[in-house]
Design a protein around this motif. Structure first.
Motif: not given
Length: 60
Positions: A47-53
């Protein structure tokens, strides 16, 4: 110009996130708290990766 041919990295990550959350739910139902917490942690990282992207895409 050729942005229609680019793959969407968030689509793949969202699918992986939903799989991890489903696995975590099943582990919790089976009483395997250790596996549940590990899968929940992995889902949180995805979820953190998705938010970052998504934040990077908004800035461009």
């Amino acid at each position: 110009m050729f942005s229609i041919f680019k793959s969407n990295p968030t689509k793949r990550l969202n699918k992986l996130l939903s799989i991890k959350l489903e696995q975590a739910m099943q582990a919790q139902r089976n009483g395997d708290i250790r596996t549940y917490s590990q899968l929940s942690f992995e889902a949180d990282e995805i979820d953190k990766q998705i938010t970052k992207i998504e934040m990077q895409n908004r800035q461009t």
